[in-house]
Design a protein around this motif. Structure first.
Motif, PDB file in Angstrom:
ATOM      1  N   ILE A  68       5.094 -29.746 -43.431  1.00 38.08           N
ATOM      2  CA  ILE A  68       6.482 -29.786 -43.900  1.00 38.08           C
ATOM      3  C   ILE A  68       7.071 -31.163 -43.600  1.00 38.08           C
ATOM      4  O   ILE A  68       6.981 -31.650 -42.473  1.00 38.08           O
ATOM      5  CB  ILE A  68       7.335 -28.710 -43.195  1.00 38.08           C
ATOM      6  CG1 ILE A  68       6.651 -27.346 -43.291  1.00 38.08           C
ATOM      7  CG2 ILE A  68       8.735 -28.656 -43.793  1.00 38.08           C
ATOM      8  CD1 ILE A  68       7.143 -26.354 -42.256  1.00 38.08           C
ATOM      9  N   ALA A  73      13.557 -26.486 -42.133  1.00 37.29           N
ATOM     10  CA  ALA A  73      12.166 -26.869 -41.919  1.00 37.29           C
ATOM     11  C   ALA A  73      11.621 -26.245 -40.635  1.00 37.29           C
ATOM     12  O   ALA A  73      10.479 -25.766 -40.592  1.00 37.29           O
ATOM     13  CB  ALA A  73      12.049 -28.393 -41.862  1.00 37.29           C
ATOM     14  N   THR A  94       3.881 -24.004 -53.838  1.00 38.22           N
ATOM     15  CA  THR A  94       3.763 -25.272 -53.127  1.00 38.22           C
ATOM     16  C   THR A  94       2.640 -26.100 -53.743  1.00 38.22           C
ATOM     17  O   THR A  94       1.697 -25.527 -54.312  1.00 38.22           O
ATOM     18  CB  THR A  94       3.443 -25.019 -51.644  1.00 38.22           C
ATOM     19  OG1 THR A  94       2.257 -24.242 -51.533  1.00 38.22           O
ATOM     20  CG2 THR A  94       4.586 -24.306 -50.953  1.00 38.22           C
TER      21      THR A  94
END
Length: 259
Positions: free
Chosen positions: A3, A46, A171
């Motif tokens: 991330i 995050a 993703t």
């Protein structure tokens, strides 16, 4: 999950801000500089993703040397490490050039998920997340008020004036967030001390394979030609009711094109 959260250092929005007289850019030396408020929500989100699915959180910043202060503040909230893109040639870069630099850095980091604030308080153009996603060829889930993950699938409640839209993507992706998504944590004393030892990598334009002519004033696609301070607020118009107050009010509204 890898991330990366984008963080920008901006002039404190609680103080008077101005542009420099010599080049019409934001005067970052005239006031305190802080983490862009919306980016604190991005950092928190995050960290929540990391706590949910595991992985590592990297802070990515593009800015001058003094931006290192905000990097350490961001790390004190809990991210694992940081990357600081710093180069004198970056001064005067427009949004297009900024997205190019950040996308190049992200390409080296190989992020599965990129989270950023929906806007910065100094520029407020709200285009960087979209530009980065376009350059990387990944989905852009913007204006999120809620983010959930199911394996590699992201689901976002996208905040709108009428309510929200539900959008999904796989993703890697870019997610921008509003301040309705969470409540950022305060750095603990332990976190502040730990941040001093967390690794911060610096990258130059040469490291990213970008020529100086592609950024800064030379590579800018837009330029501020002149600026002036906001004029002082003038006295209002007083309508005295002498049995014709309604008429006078309508005439005033009509003259200002409200009716």
């Amino acid at each position: 999950m890898n991330i990366v959260v984008l963080v920008k250092q901006v002039p404190d929005s609680g103080a008077e801000r101005s542009l420099r007289a010599d080049d019409n850019t934001v005067d970052r030396g005239s006031t305190d500089n802080v983490i862009n408020e919306m980016d604190e929500y991005a950092i928190e989100e995050a960290l929540k993703v990391k706590e949910s699915v595991g992985g590592e959180v990297t802070v990515l910043t593009m800015g001058p040397d003094r931006a290192a202060e905000s990097i350490r503040k961001a790390l004190s909230m809990g991210p694992d490490k940081a990357v600081h893109v710093v180069d004198d040639a970056l001064h005067g870069s427009c949004a297009v050039a900024t997205s190019k630099v950040l996308a190049a850095a992200l390409g080296q980091l190989g992020a599965d998920l990129i989270i950023c604030g929906a806007e910065s308080t100094d520029g407020r153009v709200q285009v960087i997340p979209h530009m980065i996603a376009e350059r990387l060829g990944v989905a852009a889930l913007t204006g999120a008020r809620k983010l959930t993950l199911d394996g590699s699938t992201l689901t976002v409640e996208r905040q709108t004036e009428e309510g929200y839209e539900v959008v999904t993507a796989s993703t890697p992706a870019v997610v921008s967030v509003w301040d309705t998504i969470n409540e950022p944590r305060y750095p603990s004393f332990k976190g502040i001390m730990a941040a001093k030892k967390k690794p911060v990598q610096t990258l130059s334009l040469a490291d990213l394979g970008i020529a100086a002519a592609e950024v800064g004033f030379d590579g800018a696609t837009s330029t501020v030609l002149e600026h002036a301070k906001r004029p002082l607020r003038s006295a209002g118009v007083k309508v005295t009711d002498e049995d014709d107050g309604g008429v006078k009010l309508v005439e005033f509204l009509a003259s200002e094109k409200f009716v």
